[in-house]
Design a protein around this motif. Structure first.
Motif, mmCIF file in Angstrom:
data_model
loop_
_atom_site.group_PDB
_atom_site.id
_atom_site.type_symbol
_atom_site.label_atom_id
_atom_site.label_comp_id
_atom_site.label_asym_id
_atom_site.label_seq_id
_atom_site.Cartn_x
_atom_site.Cartn_y
_atom_site.Cartn_z
ATOM 1 N N TYR A 1 0.839 -1.196 0.000
ATOM 2 C CA TYR A 1 0.000 0.000 0.000
ATOM 3 C C TYR A 1 0.878 1.252 0.000
ATOM 4 N N PHE A 2 1.911 1.254 0.817
ATOM 5 C CA PHE A 2 2.828 2.393 0.896
ATOM 6 C C PHE A 2 3.527 2.633 -0.444
ATOM 7 N N VAL A 3 4.006 1.576 -1.080
ATOM 8 C CA VAL A 3 4.727 1.708 -2.347
ATOM 9 C C VAL A 3 3.826 2.289 -3.423
ATOM 10 N N VAL A 4 2.623 1.776 -3.546
ATOM 11 C CA VAL A 4 1.711 2.266 -4.583
ATOM 12 C C VAL A 4 1.331 3.717 -4.310
ATOM 13 N N ALA A 5 1.076 4.062 -3.047
ATOM 14 C CA ALA A 5 0.754 5.453 -2.713
ATOM 15 C C ALA A 5 1.934 6.368 -3.039
ATOM 16 N N GLY A 6 3.157 5.886 -2.775
ATOM 17 C CA GLY A 6 4.343 6.678 -3.092
ATOM 18 C C GLY A 6 4.533 6.850 -4.581
ATOM 19 N N GLU A 7 4.286 5.808 -5.347
ATOM 20 C CA GLU A 7 4.449 5.879 -6.798
ATOM 21 C C GLU A 7 3.420 6.808 -7.433
ATOM 22 N N LEU A 8 2.212 6.816 -6.890
ATOM 23 C CA LEU A 8 1.137 7.626 -7.473
ATOM 24 C C LEU A 8 0.978 8.986 -6.792
ATOM 25 N N SER A 9 1.690 9.186 -5.654
ATOM 26 C CA SER A 9 1.599 10.441 -4.891
ATOM 27 C C SER A 9 0.164 10.758 -4.505
ATOM 28 N N SER A 10 -0.595 9.705 -4.210
ATOM 29 C CA SER A 10 -2.012 9.916 -3.896
ATOM 30 C C SER A 10 -2.587 8.703 -3.187
ATOM 31 N N VAL A 11 -3.234 8.931 -2.052
ATOM 32 C CA VAL A 11 -3.953 7.863 -1.361
ATOM 33 C C VAL A 11 -5.167 7.441 -2.174
ATOM 34 N N THR A 12 -5.841 8.423 -2.747
ATOM 35 C CA THR A 12 -7.053 8.132 -3.520
ATOM 36 C C THR A 12 -6.746 7.248 -4.717
ATOM 37 N N GLN A 13 -5.711 7.610 -5.485
ATOM 38 C CA GLN A 13 -5.365 6.815 -6.663
ATOM 39 C C GLN A 13 -4.833 5.440 -6.277
ATOM 40 N N ALA A 14 -4.090 5.365 -5.163
ATOM 41 C CA ALA A 14 -3.598 4.064 -4.704
ATOM 42 C C ALA A 14 -4.761 3.156 -4.327
ATOM 43 N N ALA A 15 -5.753 3.706 -3.630
ATOM 44 C CA ALA A 15 -6.916 2.911 -3.250
ATOM 45 C C ALA A 15 -7.666 2.418 -4.475
ATOM 46 N N ARG A 16 -7.785 3.288 -5.466
ATOM 47 C CA ARG A 16 -8.469 2.896 -6.699
ATOM 48 C C ARG A 16 -7.704 1.785 -7.425
ATOM 49 N N LYS A 17 -6.380 1.907 -7.498
ATOM 50 C CA LYS A 17 -5.577 0.907 -8.203
ATOM 51 C C LYS A 17 -5.606 -0.442 -7.487
ATOM 52 N N LEU A 18 -5.589 -0.407 -6.152
ATOM 53 C CA LEU A 18 -5.516 -1.649 -5.376
ATOM 54 C C LEU A 18 -6.892 -2.198 -5.010
ATOM 55 N N HIS A 19 -7.946 -1.445 -5.359
ATOM 56 C CA HIS A 19 -9.326 -1.869 -5.078
ATOM 57 C C HIS A 19 -9.557 -2.062 -3.573
ATOM 58 N N VAL A 20 -9.071 -1.097 -2.798
ATOM 59 C CA VAL A 20 -9.304 -1.083 -1.353
ATOM 60 C C VAL A 20 -9.794 0.303 -0.972
ATOM 61 N N SER A 21 -10.161 0.471 0.281
ATOM 62 C CA SER A 21 -10.654 1.763 0.737
ATOM 63 C C SER A 21 -9.491 2.717 1.004
ATOM 64 N N GLN A 22 -9.774 4.022 0.922
ATOM 65 C CA GLN A 22 -8.753 5.017 1.241
ATOM 66 C C GLN A 22 -8.273 4.907 2.689
ATOM 67 N N PRO A 23 -9.149 4.669 3.668
ATOM 68 C CA PRO A 23 -8.658 4.508 5.041
ATOM 69 C C PRO A 23 -7.679 3.342 5.197
ATOM 70 N N SER A 24 -7.827 2.291 4.388
ATOM 71 C CA SER A 24 -6.890 1.172 4.463
ATOM 72 C C SER A 24 -5.485 1.620 4.058
ATOM 73 N N ILE A 25 -5.394 2.446 3.002
ATOM 74 C CA ILE A 25 -4.100 2.965 2.559
ATOM 75 C C ILE A 25 -3.516 3.875 3.627
ATOM 76 N N SER A 26 -4.324 4.790 4.128
ATOM 77 C CA SER A 26 -3.853 5.731 5.147
ATOM 78 C C SER A 26 -3.396 5.009 6.410
ATOM 79 N N ALA A 27 -4.159 3.989 6.816
ATOM 80 C CA ALA A 27 -3.794 3.237 8.023
ATOM 81 C C ALA A 27 -2.473 2.492 7.829
ATOM 82 N N ALA A 28 -2.256 1.950 6.640
ATOM 83 C CA ALA A 28 -1.003 1.236 6.367
ATOM 84 C C ALA A 28 0.189 2.190 6.452
ATOM 85 N N ILE A 29 0.058 3.368 5.857
ATOM 86 C CA ILE A 29 1.144 4.353 5.914
ATOM 87 C C ILE A 29 1.412 4.772 7.355
ATOM 88 N N HIS A 30 0.327 5.029 8.092
ATOM 89 C CA HIS A 30 0.461 5.417 9.498
ATOM 90 C C HIS A 30 1.162 4.321 10.303
#
Length: 313
Positions: free
Chosen positions: A11-40
């Motif tokens: 989750y962290f890698v995809v968010a870093g590559e896309l510079s966006s939690v929203t786009q990472a969630a869309r690409k990985l088909h998960v919720s935005q809070p899941s991405i944010s929680a993983a980074i946290h």
């Protein structure tokens, strides 16, 4: 330290590559809070700030976040390789291998090398790009590629380089050029004619340095951004150029109208070899490619035994 998982790293890698939690969630088909929680969770576990948050403008990696991203990519690839290895139940090497190569010589030998590698290690997924030197170094440093076939042009300290082939520079002219009757040429005489320069970062500096080393300044009449354009301009009489990859290996039709001239003056040769991030433990697939590339017989048919580097570091 609370542990974090491979999924959270992903989750962290995809968010870093896309510079966006929203786009990472869309690409990985998960919720935005899941991405944010993983980074946290990773930031909590490591004590590092991985991102700078920009209101309504996404994320940007911090310097430490960029370093962790590079290592996390490699760890995820190792994990994927382990999974494929286990699934193959007995295949010697598996996983993914991402390569990059310098465009002047990549088409000459890399397809043959990849064919031999694929025959030996069918469980490996191969990906190969072509880039100029600056982009190759950046790709290695950022973890986009595990191995590179490139030249020893301004290799930074954090990149390890294994020399394979040494290529001397030589001049190239059209068969009807005034110099075409010669077999050898001095740089001083060559500099009196228009030059067609391969205008790639570091490549242009290398070819021009051959003249400047002898206190000469060629007249650059044309600049080419591709080898095909360079050969076409030469074949149609627009000047001379300097090559270092053996011209006999090219298959372009215009090569029938080109002639190579040896240089009478000293010219620093370029060495082609394998590069990787220093200190990086190569995956089994990358190590197998390194071993294959160092079996000189696999590519001497293209470049010739005389250019092989016999002592390696």
């Amino acid at each position: 330290m609370r542990p974090f998982t491979l999924k959270q790293l992903r989750y962290f890698v995809v968010a870093g590559e896309l510079s966006s939690v929203t786009q990472a969630a869309r690409k990985l088909h998960v919720s935005q809070p899941s991405i944010s929680a993983a980074i946290h969770q990773i930031e909590e576990a490591t004590g590092l700030q991985l991102f700078v948050r920009h209101h309504a403008q996404g994320l940007s990696l911090t310097p430490t976040g960029r370093q962790l991203l590079t290592r996390a990519r490699q760890l995820l690839r190792d994990a994927e390789g382990l999974e494929k290895f286990a699934a193959s139940l007995g295949e010697e090497v598996g996983g993914e291998l991402r390569l990059v190569a310098f465009p002047t010589f990549a088409p000459l030998f890399l397809p043959q090398l990849l064919r031999q590698f694929a025959d030996r290690h069918p469980a490996v997924s191969l990906y190969c790009d072509e880039m100029t030197q600056v982009d190759i170094v950046n790709g290695l440093q950022q973890g986009d590629y595990e191995l590179a076939f490139t030249y020893d042009l301004e290799i930074p300290d954090d990149i390890a380089f294994i020399p394979l082939y040494r290529f001397p520079a030589y001049a190239v002219v059209a068969e009807d050029h005034p110099l075409s009757e010669k077999d050898r040429i001095g740089l001083a005489e060559l500099a009196t004619y228009p030059m067609v320069l391969l205008d790639w970062p570091l490549s242009r500096e290398y070819f021009l340095s051959i003249f400047s080393h002898h206190q000469l300044l060629p007249h650059v009449a044309h600049r080419a951004k591709s080898m095909d354009m360079l050969r076409g301009l030469l074949a149609n009489g627009f000047g001379f150029s300097l090559f270092n990859t053996p011209m006999s290996a090219f298959n372009a039709a215009d090569n029938a109208r080109l002639k190579a001239l040896a240089l009478e003056d000293d010219a620093q040769p370029l060495t082609m070899g394998l590069a990787c991030l220093r200190g990086l433990r190569l995956s089994p697939a990358a190590d197998a490619m390194r071993q294959l590339a160092q079996e000189i017989d696999t590519i001497t048919d293209v470049f010739g035994a005389s250019s092989a580097v016999t002592s390696r570091t």
